[in-house]
Write a protein that holds these residues in place. Sequence first.
Motif, PDB file in Angstrom:
ATOM      1  N   ASN A   1       0.837  -1.199   0.000  1.00 38.68           N
ATOM      2  CA  ASN A   1       0.000   0.000   0.000  1.00 38.68           C
ATOM      3  C   ASN A   1       0.877   1.255   0.000  1.00 38.68           C
ATOM      4  N   GLN A   2       0.236   2.390  -0.174  1.00 39.23           N
ATOM      5  CA  GLN A   2       0.967   3.654  -0.276  1.00 39.23           C
ATOM      6  C   GLN A   2       1.682   4.001   1.030  1.00 39.23           C
ATOM      7  N   ARG A   3       1.108   3.594   2.150  1.00 38.83           N
ATOM      8  CA  ARG A   3       1.736   3.886   3.437  1.00 38.83           C
ATOM      9  C   ARG A   3       3.090   3.177   3.548  1.00 38.83           C
ATOM     10  N   LEU A   4       3.150   1.930   3.098  1.00 43.01           N
ATOM     11  CA  LEU A   4       4.400   1.181   3.130  1.00 43.01           C
ATOM     12  C   LEU A   4       5.426   1.796   2.181  1.00 43.01           C
ATOM     13  N   LEU A   5       4.998   2.164   0.986  1.00 43.14           N
ATOM     14  CA  LEU A   5       5.908   2.780   0.019  1.00 43.14           C
ATOM     15  C   LEU A   5       6.459   4.104   0.545  1.00 43.14           C
ATOM     16  N   LYS A   6       5.619   4.854   1.249  1.00 40.10           N
ATOM     17  CA  LYS A   6       6.068   6.123   1.818  1.00 40.10           C
ATOM     18  C   LYS A   6       7.154   5.892   2.869  1.00 40.10           C
ATOM     19  N   SER A   7       6.977   4.864   3.702  1.00 37.84           N
ATOM     20  CA  SER A   7       7.982   4.550   4.721  1.00 37.84           C
ATOM     21  C   SER A   7       9.304   4.141   4.078  1.00 37.84           C
ATOM     22  N   ILE A   8       9.229   3.377   2.999  1.00 42.13           N
ATOM     23  CA  ILE A   8      10.445   2.950   2.298  1.00 42.13           C
ATOM     24  C   ILE A   8      11.192   4.155   1.741  1.00 42.13           C
ATOM     25  N   ARG A   9      10.454   5.073   1.111  1.00 38.41           N
ATOM     26  CA  ARG A   9      11.090   6.269   0.535  1.00 38.41           C
ATOM     27  C   ARG A   9      11.696   7.137   1.632  1.00 38.41           C
ATOM     28  N   ASN A  10      11.029   7.213   2.773  1.00 44.85           N
ATOM     29  CA  ASN A  10      11.542   8.006   3.888  1.00 44.85           C
ATOM     30  C   ASN A  10      12.863   7.436   4.400  1.00 44.85           C
ATOM     31  N   ILE A  11      12.946   6.114   4.490  1.00 47.90           N
ATOM     32  CA  ILE A  11      14.182   5.455   4.926  1.00 47.90           C
ATOM     33  C   ILE A  11      15.311   5.734   3.941  1.00 47.90           C
ATOM     34  N   GLN A  12      15.029   5.570   2.662  1.00 44.58           N
ATOM     35  CA  GLN A  12      16.062   5.745   1.646  1.00 44.58           C
ATOM     36  C   GLN A  12      16.529   7.198   1.542  1.00 44.58           C
ATOM     37  N   SER A  13      15.641   8.138   1.853  1.00 44.27           N
ATOM     38  CA  SER A  13      16.006   9.556   1.773  1.00 44.27           C
ATOM     39  C   SER A  13      16.974   9.964   2.877  1.00 44.27           C
ATOM     40  N   GLN A  14      17.098   9.126   3.921  1.00 43.58           N
ATOM     41  CA  GLN A  14      17.968   9.445   5.049  1.00 43.58           C
ATOM     42  C   GLN A  14      19.263   8.627   5.020  1.00 43.58           C
ATOM     43  N   SER A  15      19.646   8.190   3.809  1.00 43.34           N
ATOM     44  CA  SER A  15      20.893   7.435   3.609  1.00 43.34           C
ATOM     45  C   SER A  15      20.930   6.154   4.434  1.00 43.34           C
ATOM     46  N   VAL A  16      19.784   5.548   4.578  1.00 44.50           N
ATOM     47  CA  VAL A  16      19.685   4.251   5.244  1.00 44.50           C
ATOM     48  C   VAL A  16      19.233   3.236   4.195  1.00 44.50           C
ATOM     49  N   HIS A  17      19.986   2.165   4.049  1.00 44.06           N
ATOM     50  CA  HIS A  17      19.646   1.150   3.056  1.00 44.06           C
ATOM     51  C   HIS A  17      18.582   0.206   3.613  1.00 44.06           C
ATOM     52  N   LEU A  18      17.710  -0.248   2.742  1.00 44.62           N
ATOM     53  CA  LEU A  18      16.669  -1.197   3.131  1.00 44.62           C
ATOM     54  C   LEU A  18      16.723  -2.397   2.199  1.00 44.62           C
ATOM     55  N   LEU A  19      16.772  -3.592   2.796  1.00 41.95           N
ATOM     56  CA  LEU A  19      16.698  -4.838   2.045  1.00 41.95           C
ATOM     57  C   LEU A  19      15.550  -5.655   2.615  1.00 41.95           C
ATOM     58  N   ALA A  20      14.973  -6.516   1.801  1.00 44.16           N
ATOM     59  CA  ALA A  20      13.851  -7.333   2.258  1.00 44.16           C
ATOM     60  C   ALA A  20      14.085  -8.793   1.903  1.00 44.16           C
ATOM     61  N   VAL A  21      13.778  -9.671   2.849  1.00 45.80           N
ATOM     62  CA  VAL A  21      13.793 -11.115   2.616  1.00 45.80           C
ATOM     63  C   VAL A  21      12.348 -11.580   2.692  1.00 45.80           C
ATOM     64  N   VAL A  22      11.800 -11.997   1.558  1.00 41.38           N
ATOM     65  CA  VAL A  22      10.377 -12.322   1.475  1.00 41.38           C
ATOM     66  C   VAL A  22      10.206 -13.670   0.791  1.00 41.38           C
ATOM     67  N   GLN A  23       8.997 -14.227   0.893  1.00 47.60           N
ATOM     68  CA  GLN A  23       8.667 -15.456   0.175  1.00 47.60           C
ATOM     69  C   GLN A  23       7.831 -15.177  -1.060  1.00 47.60           C
ATOM     70  N   ASN A  24       7.145 -14.052  -1.066  1.00 47.95           N
ATOM     71  CA  ASN A  24       6.208 -13.756  -2.143  1.00 47.95           C
ATOM     72  C   ASN A  24       6.933 -13.116  -3.318  1.00 47.95           C
ATOM     73  N   GLY A  25       7.115 -13.872  -4.404  1.00 49.49           N
ATOM     74  CA  GLY A  25       7.838 -13.357  -5.555  1.00 49.49           C
ATOM     75  C   GLY A  25       7.124 -12.233  -6.275  1.00 49.49           C
ATOM     76  N   ILE A  26       5.787 -12.134  -6.121  1.00 44.39           N
ATOM     77  CA  ILE A  26       5.023 -11.110  -6.822  1.00 44.39           C
ATOM     78  C   ILE A  26       5.435  -9.716  -6.379  1.00 44.39           C
ATOM     79  N   ILE A  27       5.867  -9.600  -5.122  1.00 40.42           N
ATOM     80  CA  ILE A  27       6.151  -8.277  -4.571  1.00 40.42           C
ATOM     81  C   ILE A  27       7.505  -7.741  -5.029  1.00 40.42           C
ATOM     82  N   SER A  28       8.310  -8.584  -5.688  1.00 38.94           N
ATOM     83  CA  SER A  28       9.705  -8.239  -5.960  1.00 38.94           C
ATOM     84  C   SER A  28       9.873  -6.980  -6.796  1.00 38.94           C
TER      85      SER A  28
END
Length: 558
Positions: free
Chosen positions: A154-181
């Motif tokens: 959802n948009q709320r999750l995408l906003k949190s991701i962009r906020n993290i990346q804007s502060q020079s913090v890297h984000l990686l995800a380990v998931v099972q659902n390939g659709i989200i990749s």
Amino acid sequence: MEHFEPIPLQLIPTNCQTICDDDDKSPNQVIILLDITNQQNLASQIVFVLDFIKSSPNHVHFDLLVHQHKSPPREISLNRTKNDMVSDLNKFKNESNHNQTIDMASSFKCLFKSLGDSVSESLDQCLLSIRPKSSQKGDPVIVLFSYALPPRPNQRLLKSIRNIQSQSVHLLAVVQNGIISNQLDNCPIFYPLKMNDLLSTLFKQQNSDFSIEVILDQESKAQKLNENVVLKMSIKPENKPLPPKSYLQIGRNEFYYGVNICLGEQGVQPDESRTIPFTLKPIQNTFATRMPPSRIQFKIVQDPTNEKVKVLTQGYFSIPTALFSGEFFDFQLVVVIDGKAGSGKSTVINGIYNTFHDREIKYPYFTSNCGAVHGTHAFNFTPMCDILQKNSKLNSLLIKDIIDNLNVTVVDKKGYTESDTTPVISGLLNGQFRHNETRLYQETDPNYKVNGCILVASIKSFVSETSTDFTMIRTKVRELLSNKIHPILAITFLDELSENEMTLPKANIATLGVEVGNIFYMDNYLGHTKERMIEKDYQNFELLLCARKLAENYINNL
């Protein structure tokens, strides 16, 4: 002439203890956000996170935060997750003799807390845990472990991701659902089987200098636990030579003597390889139902005679339970798997089957959550070798040997009910039932005589001593004991209760008269995962070893 392939063992490489080069910009802080919303895969998630922590460099500071939705479909135990992980890390620390492990463990800070309603709120909380950055190190990293993300964020999750990346913090995800990749805005996605890819992305991997494989020889046959295990290690330098007088070292553990073998007076150049045989020798001659360690640590060191030993690479390997199938060649074990419908009987049978082969996990028995029509309506006497014959590729002499000699028959039956009046146990012990039938015969047939019983029950069956489920289990236990059979309890669906909620069921279980050593709290393969987890295999093998020991005692006392 038949051609057989060698069997590669599960191997987890870990970093060596050398300090990274000055130009290494690996992160000075890694924040792990563990989403435990999906309880079905929680055990495998915890194992993966722990392996990730253990396989990381010694200088990295870890913080762990746990995301728990306020309204999960099942009761979730935050304390159980915490205790399991802390206990495992402490054991890992105590069993290791090198400073890297101690330094790593001491810098691991557990911030176990239930965070917000959504993963996005938990990601926001991660930002508050960022420590001041060292100028000598790279940007901090947040690693999200989640098996519960929706296919479309959802948009709320995408906003949190962009906020993290804007502060020079890297984000990686380990998931099972390939659709989200392709949905997470430049957030690298990894899958649970890609441990090395994840580590290589985060850290400068010292292990990239060597390619290592531990294998069983293609001529290996099944053996017993008290016999020597003969293995081979193949090492191939990738970027720099293997120095002369390098040694393979395996520390002594509670089961095997240690190993200290020179890999050769001459070094090995890149793109060349060297294969060294080595033997694990058991410390004792008999083991009853004991198993060796599920993961055996090894190190390759340069000239151990020097005062300061340099570790070139290290890791863990696991011996497949299939190798020890010789424990079930000499005695005919006929064990009935009994329990209420839906208690997990087929899941237990699948787990037993998977201990006898070495490839990906398979499910020859339907399970009640697989979506197919499920239910056992007659007595099924199934030799385990027949299931292996139908579902295994004969690509190793070991598997062929097991199929030819395995002496285990599993008896599946209809789940019991409160209204059952047929003397099932005595009929099974006397050989009065037949394959694929429900009739109780007057005549006995020695080919259908059962000599062991595993009772499968959900942990919730033991919550109340006055419940119908508990009463039926107690009746079954008494029936078995009256027939001189010591029952085994295989308790399933442990994730349905929190740690505090487990206290009362365990107290009620203690009143049944089942010996403590015959009670197994099962961590089963669920969700039709194909990923093999050696700890699950070892538990299932121990369950069957216990059944064999009790069956031998029963036969000897007749």
